[in-house]
Design a protein around this motif. Structure first.
Motif, PDB file in Angstrom:
ATOM      1  N   ASP A   1       0.672  -1.188  -0.102  1.00 12.63           N
ATOM      2  CA  ASP A   1      -0.003   0.072   0.078  1.00 12.63           C
ATOM      3  C   ASP A   1       0.992   1.352  -0.011  1.00 12.63           C
ATOM      4  N   ASP A   2       1.986   1.281   0.909  1.00 11.18           N
ATOM      5  CA  ASP A   2       3.034   2.405   0.958  1.00 11.18           C
ATOM      6  C   ASP A   2       3.470   2.739  -0.376  1.00 11.18           C
ATOM      7  N   TYR A   3       3.920   1.642  -1.081  1.00 10.46           N
ATOM      8  CA  TYR A   3       4.422   1.565  -2.255  1.00 10.46           C
ATOM      9  C   TYR A   3       3.493   2.235  -3.468  1.00 10.46           C
ATOM     10  N   LEU A   4       2.360   1.739  -3.386  1.00  9.80           N
ATOM     11  CA  LEU A   4       1.409   2.367  -4.529  1.00  9.80           C
ATOM     12  C   LEU A   4       1.095   3.806  -3.915  1.00  9.80           C
ATOM     13  N   ALA A   5       0.954   4.013  -2.992  1.00 13.25           N
ATOM     14  CA  ALA A   5       0.750   5.398  -2.518  1.00 13.25           C
ATOM     15  C   ALA A   5       1.891   6.392  -2.828  1.00 13.25           C
ATOM     16  N   MET A   6       3.120   6.147  -2.684  1.00 15.45           N
ATOM     17  CA  MET A   6       4.156   6.625  -2.974  1.00 15.45           C
ATOM     18  C   MET A   6       4.397   6.937  -4.670  1.00 15.45           C
ATOM     19  N   CYS A   7       4.071   5.745  -5.428  1.00 18.45           N
ATOM     20  CA  CYS A   7       4.019   6.023  -6.799  1.00 18.45           C
ATOM     21  C   CYS A   7       3.044   7.161  -7.227  1.00 18.45           C
ATOM     22  N   GLU A   8       1.920   6.990  -6.715  1.00 16.31           N
ATOM     23  CA  GLU A   8       0.536   7.891  -6.939  1.00 16.31           C
ATOM     24  C   GLU A   8       1.132   9.227  -6.613  1.00 16.31           C
ATOM     25  N   ALA A   9       1.749   9.436  -5.531  1.00 12.90           N
ATOM     26  CA  ALA A   9       2.044  10.784  -5.058  1.00 12.90           C
ATOM     27  C   ALA A   9       3.240  11.522  -5.782  1.00 12.90           C
ATOM     28  N   GLU A  10       4.039  10.699  -6.332  1.00 13.00           N
ATOM     29  CA  GLU A  10       5.267  11.106  -7.277  1.00 13.00           C
ATOM     30  C   GLU A  10       4.813  11.209  -8.795  1.00 13.00           C
ATOM     31  N   GLY A  11       3.596  10.659  -9.013  1.00 11.67           N
ATOM     32  CA  GLY A  11       3.086  10.577 -10.606  1.00 11.67           C
ATOM     33  C   GLY A  11       3.780   9.510 -11.287  1.00 11.67           C
ATOM     34  N   ARG A  12       4.176   8.564 -10.865  1.00 11.81           N
ATOM     35  CA  ARG A  12       4.736   7.434 -11.690  1.00 11.81           C
ATOM     36  C   ARG A  12       4.046   6.054 -11.615  1.00 11.81           C
ATOM     37  N   THR A  13       4.147   5.371 -12.647  1.00 14.22           N
ATOM     38  CA  THR A  13       3.333   4.300 -12.599  1.00 14.22           C
ATOM     39  C   THR A  13       4.085   3.183 -11.888  1.00 14.22           C
ATOM     40  N   PRO A  14       3.422   2.621 -10.915  1.00  8.97           N
ATOM     41  CA  PRO A  14       4.079   1.380 -10.303  1.00  8.97           C
ATOM     42  C   PRO A  14       4.441   0.231 -11.172  1.00  8.97           C
ATOM     43  N   GLU A  15       5.628  -0.479 -10.765  1.00  7.67           N
ATOM     44  CA  GLU A  15       5.982  -1.467 -11.557  1.00  7.67           C
ATOM     45  C   GLU A  15       5.037  -2.537 -11.521  1.00  7.67           C
ATOM     46  N   VAL A  16       4.924  -3.366 -12.662  1.00  5.82           N
ATOM     47  CA  VAL A  16       4.061  -4.500 -12.887  1.00  5.82           C
ATOM     48  C   VAL A  16       4.896  -5.827 -12.875  1.00  5.82           C
TER      49      VAL A  16
END
Length: 114
Positions: A53-68
């Protein structure tokens, strides 16, 4: 015993450190390091969920797409002779080398597991 856990499309490893008396793991199949730990199974799972959850929130906050993880593409190394024989076979049977490898792997015991 299953040595993996899953949450929101991510797969995590489950390890145990006898020395530290802790369960620990990391998300597999991505370059980013997402690790977690816990003193018991519930604590490990809770920390895994929180880490994802923290990783996904960080990606959203930084405007980058989470790794798949596990996008369906990987490289293998085989002998040149085997490569040549496979290309000859697949060409003669009018199928792509990629399709032949995928069909063969799909029939393997590892692909049948789950």
């Amino acid at each position: 015993m299953n040595n993996t856990i899953q949450y929101r499309g991510y797969i995590g490893s489950v390890e145990f450190s006898e020395e530290d008396g802790l369960f620990y793991g990391k998300v597999m199949g991505i370059r980013s390091l997402i690790s977690y730990e816990g003193e018991n199974a519930k604590a490990l799972i809770d920390d895994f969920h929180g880490a994802v959850d923290d990783y996904l929130a960080m990606c959203e906050a930084e405007g980058r797409t989470p790794e798949v993880a596990y996008k369906g593409s990987f490289n293998i190394r085989i002998s040149p002779e085997l490569h040549k024989r496979l290309v000859i076979y697949t060409t003669a049977h009018n199928i792509s080398l990629n399709r032949y490898i995928e069909d063969t792997l799909e029939k393997s015991p590892a692909a049948q597991a789950q």
